[in-house]
Write a protein that holds these residues in place. Structure first.
Motif, mmCIF file in Angstrom:
data_model
loop_
_atom_site.group_PDB
_atom_site.id
_atom_site.type_symbol
_atom_site.label_atom_id
_atom_site.label_comp_id
_atom_site.label_asym_id
_atom_site.label_seq_id
_atom_site.Cartn_x
_atom_site.Cartn_y
_atom_site.Cartn_z
ATOM 1 N N CYS A 446 5.057 -4.997 1.380
ATOM 2 C CA CYS A 446 6.378 -4.929 2.035
ATOM 3 C C CYS A 446 7.387 -5.834 1.340
ATOM 4 C CB CYS A 446 6.246 -5.329 3.504
ATOM 5 S SG CYS A 446 5.224 -4.197 4.484
ATOM 6 N N TYR A 447 6.924 -6.960 0.817
ATOM 7 C CA TYR A 447 7.809 -7.905 0.123
ATOM 8 C C TYR A 447 8.505 -7.236 -1.062
ATOM 9 C CZ TYR A 447 8.965 -11.866 -2.953
ATOM 10 O OH TYR A 447 9.599 -12.748 -3.794
ATOM 11 N N GLY A 448 7.742 -6.504 -1.852
ATOM 12 C CA GLY A 448 8.337 -5.832 -3.006
ATOM 13 C C GLY A 448 9.405 -4.830 -2.607
ATOM 14 N N TRP A 449 9.177 -4.104 -1.526
ATOM 15 C CA TRP A 449 10.128 -3.053 -1.149
ATOM 16 C C TRP A 449 11.362 -3.598 -0.429
ATOM 17 C CZ3 TRP A 449 10.276 1.313 -3.483
ATOM 18 C CH2 TRP A 449 9.114 1.815 -4.079
ATOM 19 N N VAL A 450 11.250 -4.705 0.300
ATOM 20 C CA VAL A 450 12.473 -5.265 0.900
ATOM 21 C C VAL A 450 13.374 -5.848 -0.185
ATOM 22 C CG1 VAL A 450 11.374 -5.728 3.120
ATOM 23 C CG2 VAL A 450 11.430 -7.525 1.390
ATOM 24 N N LEU A 451 12.768 -6.376 -1.259
ATOM 25 C CA LEU A 451 13.580 -6.827 -2.389
ATOM 26 C C LEU A 451 14.182 -5.643 -3.135
ATOM 27 C CD1 LEU A 451 11.371 -9.720 -3.862
ATOM 28 C CD2 LEU A 451 13.446 -9.941 -2.502
ATOM 29 N N GLU A 452 13.442 -4.568 -3.224
ATOM 30 C CA GLU A 452 13.951 -3.352 -3.877
ATOM 31 C C GLU A 452 15.202 -2.847 -3.161
ATOM 32 O OE1 GLU A 452 14.116 -0.171 -6.551
ATOM 33 O OE2 GLU A 452 12.740 -1.874 -6.614
ATOM 34 N N LYS A 453 15.225 -2.950 -1.850
ATOM 35 C CA LYS A 453 16.347 -2.442 -1.050
ATOM 36 C C LYS A 453 17.403 -3.512 -0.788
ATOM 37 C CE LYS A 453 14.315 1.521 -0.742
ATOM 38 N NZ LYS A 453 14.840 2.678 -1.513
ATOM 39 N N ASN A 454 17.279 -4.698 -1.428
ATOM 40 C CA ASN A 454 18.246 -5.793 -1.226
ATOM 41 C C ASN A 454 18.443 -6.108 0.261
ATOM 42 O OD1 ASN A 454 18.561 -5.852 -3.988
ATOM 43 N ND2 ASN A 454 20.440 -4.646 -3.988
ATOM 44 N N ALA A 455 17.349 -6.231 0.982
ATOM 45 C CA ALA A 455 17.406 -6.465 2.425
ATOM 46 C C ALA A 455 17.960 -7.848 2.730
ATOM 47 C CB ALA A 455 16.009 -6.312 3.021
ATOM 48 N N HIS A 456 18.234 -8.072 4.014
ATOM 49 C CA HIS A 456 18.708 -9.382 4.462
ATOM 50 C C HIS A 456 17.686 -10.457 4.073
ATOM 51 C CE1 HIS A 456 19.723 -12.672 7.256
ATOM 52 N NE2 HIS A 456 20.956 -12.149 7.253
ATOM 53 N N LEU A 457 18.173 -11.659 3.760
ATOM 54 C CA LEU A 457 17.329 -12.741 3.268
ATOM 55 C C LEU A 457 16.174 -13.054 4.214
ATOM 56 C CD1 LEU A 457 16.849 -15.011 1.180
ATOM 57 C CD2 LEU A 457 18.405 -16.438 2.543
ATOM 58 N N ALA A 458 16.363 -12.867 5.520
ATOM 59 C CA ALA A 458 15.311 -13.198 6.482
ATOM 60 C C ALA A 458 14.037 -12.395 6.224
ATOM 61 C CB ALA A 458 15.804 -12.951 7.901
ATOM 62 N N ALA A 459 14.184 -11.147 5.784
ATOM 63 C CA ALA A 459 13.010 -10.282 5.595
ATOM 64 C C ALA A 459 12.077 -10.817 4.508
ATOM 65 C CB ALA A 459 13.464 -8.852 5.296
ATOM 66 N N GLY A 507 -1.619 -15.091 -17.369
ATOM 67 C CA GLY A 507 -1.269 -13.762 -17.878
ATOM 68 C C GLY A 507 -0.302 -13.042 -16.950
ATOM 69 N N GLY A 508 -0.517 -13.204 -15.643
ATOM 70 C CA GLY A 508 0.374 -12.552 -14.682
ATOM 71 C C GLY A 508 1.791 -13.090 -14.734
ATOM 72 N N THR A 509 1.947 -14.414 -14.796
ATOM 73 C CA THR A 509 3.293 -14.990 -14.842
ATOM 74 C C THR A 509 3.993 -14.698 -16.163
ATOM 75 O OG1 THR A 509 2.393 -17.096 -15.644
ATOM 76 C CG2 THR A 509 2.695 -16.861 -13.267
ATOM 77 N N ALA A 510 3.216 -14.473 -17.230
ATOM 78 C CA ALA A 510 3.828 -14.179 -18.534
ATOM 79 C C ALA A 510 4.486 -12.814 -18.564
ATOM 80 C CB ALA A 510 2.772 -14.285 -19.637
ATOM 81 N N VAL A 511 3.985 -11.891 -17.735
ATOM 82 C CA VAL A 511 4.490 -10.507 -17.818
ATOM 83 C C VAL A 511 5.199 -10.055 -16.550
ATOM 84 C CG1 VAL A 511 2.692 -9.878 -19.459
ATOM 85 C CG2 VAL A 511 2.295 -9.512 -17.019
ATOM 86 N N ALA A 518 10.645 -3.235 -15.813
ATOM 87 C CA ALA A 518 10.212 -1.901 -16.225
ATOM 88 C C ALA A 518 9.877 -0.993 -15.043
ATOM 89 C CB ALA A 518 8.992 -2.012 -17.143
ATOM 90 N N MET A 519 9.248 -1.546 -13.998
ATOM 91 C CA MET A 519 8.749 -0.733 -12.889
ATOM 92 C C MET A 519 9.645 -0.780 -11.662
ATOM 93 S SD MET A 519 4.754 -1.988 -13.181
ATOM 94 C CE MET A 519 4.169 -0.906 -11.884
ATOM 95 N N GLY A 520 10.497 -1.794 -11.574
ATOM 96 C CA GLY A 520 11.256 -1.997 -10.349
ATOM 97 C C GLY A 520 10.494 -2.925 -9.418
ATOM 98 N N ARG A 521 11.207 -3.598 -8.525
ATOM 99 C CA ARG A 521 10.564 -4.589 -7.663
ATOM 100 C C ARG A 521 9.527 -3.972 -6.739
ATOM 101 N NH1 ARG A 521 16.639 -5.900 -6.072
ATOM 102 N NH2 ARG A 521 17.364 -6.582 -8.134
ATOM 103 N N GLY A 522 9.851 -2.867 -6.126
ATOM 104 C CA GLY A 522 8.943 -2.240 -5.165
ATOM 105 C C GLY A 522 7.652 -1.767 -5.803
ATOM 106 N N TRP A 523 7.756 -0.993 -6.897
ATOM 107 C CA TRP A 523 6.562 -0.445 -7.524
ATOM 108 C C TRP A 523 5.739 -1.521 -8.232
ATOM 109 C CZ3 TRP A 523 4.633 3.706 -5.806
ATOM 110 C CH2 TRP A 523 5.450 4.743 -5.340
ATOM 111 N N PHE A 527 1.832 -2.052 -7.287
ATOM 112 C CA PHE A 527 0.741 -2.048 -8.261
ATOM 113 C C PHE A 527 -0.155 -3.275 -8.086
ATOM 114 C CE2 PHE A 527 -0.786 -3.594 -12.401
ATOM 115 C CZ PHE A 527 -1.623 -2.542 -12.752
ATOM 116 N N ILE A 528 0.462 -4.444 -7.916
ATOM 117 C CA ILE A 528 -0.320 -5.678 -7.748
ATOM 118 C C ILE A 528 -1.171 -5.608 -6.478
ATOM 119 C CG2 ILE A 528 -0.155 -8.158 -7.329
ATOM 120 C CD1 ILE A 528 2.405 -8.123 -9.045
ATOM 121 N N THR A 529 -0.586 -5.101 -5.385
ATOM 122 C CA THR A 529 -1.332 -4.951 -4.130
ATOM 123 C C THR A 529 -2.484 -3.982 -4.287
ATOM 124 O OG1 THR A 529 0.703 -5.382 -2.876
ATOM 125 C CG2 THR A 529 -1.131 -4.368 -1.695
ATOM 126 N N ALA A 530 -2.238 -2.867 -4.987
ATOM 127 C CA ALA A 530 -3.282 -1.856 -5.178
ATOM 128 C C ALA A 530 -4.473 -2.424 -5.943
ATOM 129 C CB ALA A 530 -2.708 -0.647 -5.918
#
Length: 578
Positions: A446-459, A507-511, A518-523, A527-530
């Motif tokens: 959910c964190y990735g997708w609320v950032l993707e949609k530029n949600a309110h900071l509280a989310a 390795g994760g922080t490097a990329v 490349a993928m967008g915040r939500g996707w 991917f990381i969650t999956a």
């Protein structure tokens, strides 16, 4: 008293010596057994070698050994430290563990400022995070082996001396190259503290109470992500980024002085269960003053207890061989089946957690236009969740340990520790992980997708709290399970954990920035969650197969130990004959 049977009369033998007040119960019990064996040999010879009498004596000794096996369960306490001293040790351990994560997170709010002042890209500045994490994984392999070999205190002191020097250099440097190199040295000095802290807790707490003690000890490292960015944001905004490193110099100096004066050695290869006095550089200033006072007291110096101390110290010292720390001992642990599975999955969860933290400064600046101070304040929910997770996870682990033990019909002995050979420790720990893990994965998605949609900071802030709470709780429990699997080398085992998870996290922080672009915040966070969700059945495999693998390792280690002892005895006999 042990009575002989079948002779028509009772013969009294020496009682088993009490181990409750002994400085080394193993030595006392071994001497007692040797005396009994010699007495039995002498009795056999006095009977003129009569086969009938010898057969009766064999039966008598068999019955005596049955009695002895029942009596020998009266083991000495797992730790002789008082509750008050244990709490002080845990407090100092938690404080020491604060330095590694606070050094990483205090730096986050200044990333944008450093990028502009040193005229380098965000990707290059993120490499200073990557290099820090690489050495965060490598450093404990050296300090963990050093601590398990020479004791906890020397490893702590050496690490803090390196850390203070690196921070002074960072405060004075003016180039990106110096920043990169000195961040590696800074990480080398501070990163051993978490592995050392886990080793200290394993020294003083049995498995039944280890969860609670470990929870409090990990509260320090988990507070780092909460207060680090706030302090860093304030210092960077009002005093400049150099003030961050001067602050760390002062804070580490304030810690090191009381540590050198008061912190006791806890390494079980140095002081046993705490009843054997430390020697040399393992002594705190208070230990030294106490030893001098005893030496000057002629009455105490002539007691048998003083001789017991000396013998116990010599016994433990004979088993320690000072050598250059060997990082390959850590690598060897990684290739054990159960440990390898645990470390691999733990590193994936840790990488997911750290990707959320490392990407936060650039995302907050990009979406909400925040400055250094505002970015630092935005880390409060994330760090608060992580700090609360350590306490919550510790309580849950001890509660589930009791529940599983009751279901298995096992009586818990908090004072002396439990025999882990028949205990399903994997089940007791991993059962607690599942709810935390799946709630944390949901929050990360959910964190990735609320950032993707530029949600309110509280989310995103609420979701950051849940990520910090659940994912931190999950990988902390896996860290405690690792110590349960390797109780005799806890610092080395924790070093193996740091090595794998920090290299994976590096390795994760490097990329992560490139992945988001490349993928967008939500996707990207989908991917990381999956990845963490699809690989989670590894824990189920560990629950089912872990006890078998652990028992096989125990048998293998005991066999190697017996062979080593046999070779040592053969060498001693050969030298005596020569």
């Amino acid at each position: 008293m042990i009575a002989a049977h079948g002779t028509g009369s009772e013969s009294k033998e020496a009682p088993i010596p009490s181990t409750s007040g002994s400085y080394n119960s193993d030595i006392v019990e071994r001497e007692w057994k040797r005396d009994q064996f010699r007495g039995q040999q002498g009795s056999s010879q006095s009977n003129g070698g009569d086969p009938g009498i010898e057969e009766m004596q064999v039966e008598e000794r068999a019955q005596d050994l049955e009695v002895l096996s029942a009596v020998s369960t009266r083991r000495p306490p797992y730790s002789s430290f008082s509750l008050r001293k244990k709490r002080y040790i845990v407090f100092m351990t938690a404080w020491a563990g604060l330095f590694s994560p606070i050094s990483a997170n205090i730096y986050f709010p200044a990333l944008n400022t450093l990028s502009q002042e040193l005229k380098v890209s965000h990707e290059l500045i993120n490499l200073t995070l990557t290099s820090y994490m690489i050495f965060q994984g490598l450093s404990p392999t050296i300090f963990g082996d050093l601590a398990d070999m020479a004791g906890r205190r020397p490893a702590y002191i050496i690490g803090f001396i390196i850390y203070i020097g690196a921070n002074i250099g960072l405060a004075l440097q003016n180039s990106y190259a110096a920043l990169l190199v000195l961040r590696c040295v800074q990480s080398m000095g501070s990163s051993g503290t978490i592995a050392l802290g886990n080793g200290v807790i394993a020294d003083i707490a049995s498995s039944a109470e280890r969860g609670t003690y470990m929870g409090w000890a990990l509260a320090g490292p988990m507070i780092g992500p909460a207060i680090g960015p706030i302090i860093g944001g304030v210092l960077s905004q009002f005093l400049g980024w150099r003030a961050i490193f001067w602050f760390l110099v002062i804070m580490s100096g304030v810690y090191l002085v009381p540590f050198v004066i008061t912190f006791p050695e806890t390494g079980r290869n140095v002081i046993g269960n705490g009843s054997v006095p430390p020697q040399g550089w393992n002594m705190s200033l208070l230990n030294y003053l106490e030893a001098r006072k005893i030496e000057q007291n002629e009455i105490l110096s002539r007691t048998a207890s003083r001789e017991e101390k000396r013998l116990a110290q010599a016994e433990l010292a004979s088993k320690r061989k000072l050598r250059w720390p060997n990082p390959l001992r850590t690598v060897h642990i990684i290739f054990e089946k159960d440990v390898g599975i645990l470390l691999l999955y733990n590193s994936l969860v840790y990488t997911a957690f750290y990707d959320a933290a490392a990407s936060l400064p650039s995302l907050l600046a990009q979406i909400y236009g925040f400055n250094d101070l505002q970015i630092g304040l935005s880390f409060i929910p994330f760090g608060a969740g992580a700090a609360f997770a350590s306490i919550m996870a510790g309580w849950l682990m001890d509660w589930n340990y009791r529940r599983v033990a009751k279901g298995a019909g096992i009586t818990i002995d908090r004072k002396r520790g439990d025999d882990m050979r028949g205990f399903p420790i994997e089940k007791a720990r991993i059962q607690v992980i599942w709810p935390l893990l799946y709630f944390g994965q949901t929050a990360l998605l959910c964190y990735g997708w609320v950032l993707e949609k530029n949600a309110h900071l509280a989310a995103p802030l609420i979701l950051l709290f849940l990520i910090g709470l659940c994912l931190t709780g999950a990988f902390n429990i896996m860290g405690v399970l690792l110590i349960d699997l390797y109780p005799l080398s806890p610092a080395t085992a924790t070093a193996a954990n740091n090595l794998v998870r920090c290299l994976m996290g590096a390795g994760g922080t490097a990329v992560i920035i490139q992945m988001i672009n490349a993928m967008g915040r939500g996707w990207c966070f989908t991917f990381i969650t999956a990845v963490t969700f699809i690989t989670s059945p590894m824990l189920w495999i560990l629950t089912k197969k872990g006890p078998t693998w652990r028992e096989a390792r125990r048998v293998r280690v005991e066999k190697l130990k017996e062979e080593k002892e046999a070779r040592r005895e053969d060498g001693s006999e050969a030298s005596r004959e020569a």
